[in-house]
Structure formats: C-alpha cells, structure tokens
Write a protein that holds these residues in place. Structure first.
Motif, PDB file in Angstrom:
ATOM      1  N   HIS A  19       0.839  -1.201   0.000  1.00  0.00           N
ATOM      2  CA  HIS A  19       0.000   0.000   0.000  1.00  0.00           C
ATOM      3  C   HIS A  19       0.876   1.254   0.000  1.00  0.00           C
ATOM      4  CE1 HIS A  19      -2.598   3.127   1.851  1.00  0.00           C
ATOM      5  NE2 HIS A  19      -3.405   2.696   0.906  1.00  0.00           N
ATOM      6  N   ALA A  20       1.930   1.244   0.810  1.00  0.00           N
ATOM      7  CA  ALA A  20       2.829   2.413   0.873  1.00  0.00           C
ATOM      8  C   ALA A  20       3.489   2.642  -0.489  1.00  0.00           C
ATOM      9  CB  ALA A  20       3.888   2.193   1.944  1.00  0.00           C
ATOM     10  N   TYR A  21       3.852   1.552  -1.158  1.00  0.00           N
ATOM     11  CA  TYR A  21       4.450   1.678  -2.496  1.00  0.00           C
ATOM     12  C   TYR A  21       3.497   2.428  -3.427  1.00  0.00           C
ATOM     13  CZ  TYR A  21       5.761   0.253  -7.223  1.00  0.00           C
ATOM     14  OH  TYR A  21       6.079   0.259  -8.561  1.00  0.00           O
ATOM     15  N   PHE A  22       2.224   2.028  -3.393  1.00  0.00           N
ATOM     16  CA  PHE A  22       1.258   2.674  -4.284  1.00  0.00           C
ATOM     17  C   PHE A  22       0.907   4.089  -3.823  1.00  0.00           C
ATOM     18  CE2 PHE A  22       0.116  -1.750  -5.671  1.00  0.00           C
ATOM     19  CZ  PHE A  22       0.555  -1.585  -6.976  1.00  0.00           C
ATOM     20  N   VAL A  23       1.000   4.341  -2.524  1.00  0.00           N
ATOM     21  CA  VAL A  23       0.819   5.724  -2.049  1.00  0.00           C
ATOM     22  C   VAL A  23       1.905   6.599  -2.676  1.00  0.00           C
ATOM     23  CG1 VAL A  23       1.046   7.236  -0.031  1.00  0.00           C
ATOM     24  CG2 VAL A  23      -0.410   5.217   0.101  1.00  0.00           C
ATOM     25  N   GLY A  24       3.127   6.057  -2.692  1.00  0.00           N
ATOM     26  CA  GLY A  24       4.230   6.793  -3.310  1.00  0.00           C
ATOM     27  C   GLY A  24       4.014   7.000  -4.797  1.00  0.00           C
ATOM     28  N   ARG A  25       3.490   5.975  -5.461  1.00  0.00           N
ATOM     29  CA  ARG A  25       3.299   6.084  -6.915  1.00  0.00           C
ATOM     30  C   ARG A  25       2.133   6.987  -7.279  1.00  0.00           C
ATOM     31  NH1 ARG A  25       5.776   2.496 -10.505  1.00  0.00           N
ATOM     32  NH2 ARG A  25       5.175   4.163 -11.893  1.00  0.00           N
ATOM     33  N   THR A 125      10.127   5.665  -2.529  1.00  0.00           N
ATOM     34  CA  THR A 125      11.076   5.094  -1.566  1.00  0.00           C
ATOM     35  C   THR A 125      10.778   5.595  -0.161  1.00  0.00           C
ATOM     36  OG1 THR A 125      12.710   5.098  -3.344  1.00  0.00           O
ATOM     37  CG2 THR A 125      13.531   4.738  -1.127  1.00  0.00           C
ATOM     38  N   LEU A 126      10.510   6.885  -0.060  1.00  0.00           N
ATOM     39  CA  LEU A 126      10.221   7.465   1.258  1.00  0.00           C
ATOM     40  C   LEU A 126       8.921   6.896   1.829  1.00  0.00           C
ATOM     41  CD1 LEU A 126      11.182   9.765   3.264  1.00  0.00           C
ATOM     42  CD2 LEU A 126       9.347  11.103   2.266  1.00  0.00           C
ATOM     43  N   ALA A 127       7.908   6.752   0.983  1.00  0.00           N
ATOM     44  CA  ALA A 127       6.623   6.211   1.466  1.00  0.00           C
ATOM     45  C   ALA A 127       6.802   4.779   1.959  1.00  0.00           C
ATOM     46  CB  ALA A 127       5.581   6.263   0.348  1.00  0.00           C
ATOM     47  N   MET A 128       7.618   4.006   1.229  1.00  0.00           N
ATOM     48  CA  MET A 128       7.830   2.612   1.646  1.00  0.00           C
ATOM     49  C   MET A 128       8.565   2.537   2.978  1.00  0.00           C
ATOM     50  SD  MET A 128       8.745   0.939  -2.028  1.00  0.00           S
ATOM     51  CE  MET A 128       8.702  -0.785  -1.562  1.00  0.00           C
ATOM     52  N   ALA A 129       9.467   3.494   3.202  1.00  0.00           N
ATOM     53  CA  ALA A 129      10.199   3.501   4.472  1.00  0.00           C
ATOM     54  C   ALA A 129       9.329   4.048   5.600  1.00  0.00           C
ATOM     55  CB  ALA A 129      11.473   4.332   4.328  1.00  0.00           C
ATOM     56  N   ALA A 130       8.674   5.192   5.347  1.00  0.00           N
ATOM     57  CA  ALA A 130       7.956   5.874   6.432  1.00  0.00           C
ATOM     58  C   ALA A 130       6.600   5.225   6.714  1.00  0.00           C
ATOM     59  CB  ALA A 130       7.772   7.346   6.081  1.00  0.00           C
ATOM     60  N   ALA A 131       5.841   4.956   5.655  1.00  0.00           N
ATOM     61  CA  ALA A 131       4.495   4.400   5.860  1.00  0.00           C
ATOM     62  C   ALA A 131       4.499   2.880   5.783  1.00  0.00           C
ATOM     63  CB  ALA A 131       3.530   4.981   4.831  1.00  0.00           C
ATOM     64  N   GLY A 132       5.444   2.327   5.027  1.00  0.00           N
ATOM     65  CA  GLY A 132       5.480   0.872   4.885  1.00  0.00           C
ATOM     66  C   GLY A 132       6.347   0.184   5.919  1.00  0.00           C
ATOM     67  N   GLY A 133       7.200   0.949   6.584  1.00  0.00           N
ATOM     68  CA  GLY A 133       8.047   0.391   7.643  1.00  0.00           C
ATOM     69  C   GLY A 133       9.122  -0.556   7.133  1.00  0.00           C
TER      70      GLY A 133
ATOM     71  N   TRP B  10       2.668  11.929   9.377  1.00  0.00           N
ATOM     72  CA  TRP B  10       2.212  11.910   7.978  1.00  0.00           C
ATOM     73  C   TRP B  10       1.841  10.476   7.562  1.00  0.00           C
ATOM     74  CZ3 TRP B  10       4.611   9.204   3.989  1.00  0.00           C
ATOM     75  CH2 TRP B  10       4.036   9.374   2.731  1.00  0.00           C
ATOM     76  N   ALA B  11       2.710   9.527   7.949  1.00  0.00           N
ATOM     77  CA  ALA B  11       2.475   8.124   7.579  1.00  0.00           C
ATOM     78  C   ALA B  11       1.123   7.652   8.132  1.00  0.00           C
ATOM     79  CB  ALA B  11       3.603   7.248   8.093  1.00  0.00           C
ATOM     80  N   ALA B  12       0.806   8.121   9.346  1.00  0.00           N
ATOM     81  CA  ALA B  12      -0.471   7.710   9.950  1.00  0.00           C
ATOM     82  C   ALA B  12      -1.659   8.229   9.144  1.00  0.00           C
ATOM     83  CB  ALA B  12      -0.542   8.214  11.381  1.00  0.00           C
TER      84      ALA B  12
END
Lengths: 177, 69
Positions: A19-25, A125-133, B10-12
C-alpha cells in the motif's frame, strides 16, 4: 499449509508495504488501496507459485506484480486521476494541546506538501520507508535496485523535507540552492 | 517535533485503516480458492525413487564382487 492461512500470512506481512508503495506512486491512499487489492488478488490466484519461495523471493515476486500493475495502470491513465490531490489532506491524529496540535498539524501538512513535490522515485522510496516500515535492504529487494540507491534516495528526500520544515520554522531563512 | 516524528504523523494519515484492510482481505478470499498447479513434468516422487535406486547401485558397485574376495 492451508491456502487461506498461507495467503493471510502473506497479506499481513506485505499489505502495508505494498500500500505504501502505491501511495508513493499515486499520491492517493484510496487509489493505492484499489491497486493493493489487485496485487493481492493475483497473489491469491497464483499462491502455489509463491509457496516454495524464500521470504525475499516472495517480496520480490509481490513487488514485481505491483510494479507491472502500476505500469499497466499508468498506461491506461487510471491511476493518476486523483493523484497529487490527497496526500496530506487527511487530518493528523490529535496531539495533546491545542497549540501543539496546530503546530503539529501544520508541520504534517508542510511535509505532506513537500512529499508531493518530490520526484516519484524518492517519494515512493520514502513512502515505503515511512508508511510501509521497510528497511533499505527490504526496499531494495522490492524495487530491484541496490540498497545504496535506496539510501541515497531517502537521504535526498529527507533533505528536501528538512528544508521545507526549516522554511516553515524560519520563513526568513534563505531558499536552499 | 522532529522530522522523524512529523514523518510518522504523515504516515499515519496515509496508512490504510485496519477495517479497510480487513474488508479487502475478505473480498479476496471469498473468490474461488487457487488450484494447486498440476506439474506437467514427472511425479516428484519419481526423482526421489530414482535417486535412492541410483545411490544404492553406486554403493553396491564399489563393493568387491563375492567371487573376487
């Protein structure tokens, strides 16, 4: 293993990262949710192919599907129909006091806006790290790029966000060159 | 509030709610279960039998013949 149990394990292990990957995309968490569902539908339908793979192999397989899906989707001009609209639009979780809440919400909005301005590779990349953990090594496996490239993208992204926050904290500060 | 804290906040805001994730899971697993792919090749047990037989013959062949002992 029972297919549903096996699928459940894969879903729990990878859904946040996909999901984080697609948030980034896509910059839209609901479009990202639709795409995530499509990825896991394919995982479910082709579960026997994944069964014998290592955890890294499973991650690589799932993200190959995700990357192909996003390429197809962009090709059909579906994904970006609400893109750039939603990141940072959602309310932040309420912090303790009103003043702190306002400042925190503003900072989150600044960061959300800055993330939207990032080049897509850095944003993903940032979304996968920050939101995807995910760790840099896990992102590298998922995206099929060297871990050094992941760390470089993260570093550039964080520098851009830090600069955006610094401008918020001190509007008189000069623009970064 | 540090950059890491701000990023976490933000992630939340972009993470999928657990209920939505559970709905998606249910939607997927209610579609027909995946069929085990039938291998077009040999029965996997064949290789095991072949290896066992081959190993036995190999070991036996290295022992001196009774008439030569």
């Amino acid at each position: 293993m029972d297919p549903e149990a096996e699928f459940g394990r894969l879903y729990e292990a990878h859904r946040t990262a996909v999901h984080a990957y697609f948030v980034g995309r896509t910059a839209d968490r609901w479009v990202a949710a639709d795409l995530m569902q499509e990825v896991f539908m394919r995982v479910w339908q082709r579960l026997p192919e994944l069964s014998g793979r290592s955890p890294d192999g499973q991650r690589a397989w799932i993200f190959t599907v995700a990357r192909n899906l996003s390429i197809d989707t962009f090709r059909h001009e579906r994904t970006r129909a609400g893109a750039e609209a939603a990141l940072g639009d959602e309310p932040a979780p309420a912090p303790p006091s009103a003043a702190t809440a306002v400042i925190a919400a503003e900072r989150v909005a600044i960061v959300g806006e800055a993330i939207k301005q990032l080049p897509e590779q850095q944003r993903t990349t940032l979304a996968m790290a920050a939101a995807g953990g995910l760790t840099s090594a896990e992102i590298a496996t998922a995206l099929g790029v060297p871990a050094g490239t992941v760390r470089y993208r993260l570093s550039l992204a964080r520098r851009a966000l830090a600069a955006a926050l610094a401008r918020y904290d001190d509007p008189a500060a000069p623009e970064p060159r | 509030m540090s950059l890491d804290d701000t990023l976490a906040a933000w992630a939340a805001t972009v993470r999928l709610p657990a209920t939505t994730a559970a709905d998606i899971y249910q939607r997927i697993v209610t579609t027909p279960a995946p069929a085990r792919a039938v291998s077009p090749g040999l029965d996997p047990a064949w290789w095991r039998r072949f290896t066992a037989g081959f190993t036995t013959r190999m070991i036996t062949s290295t022992q001196p013949a009774p008439w030569a002992a």
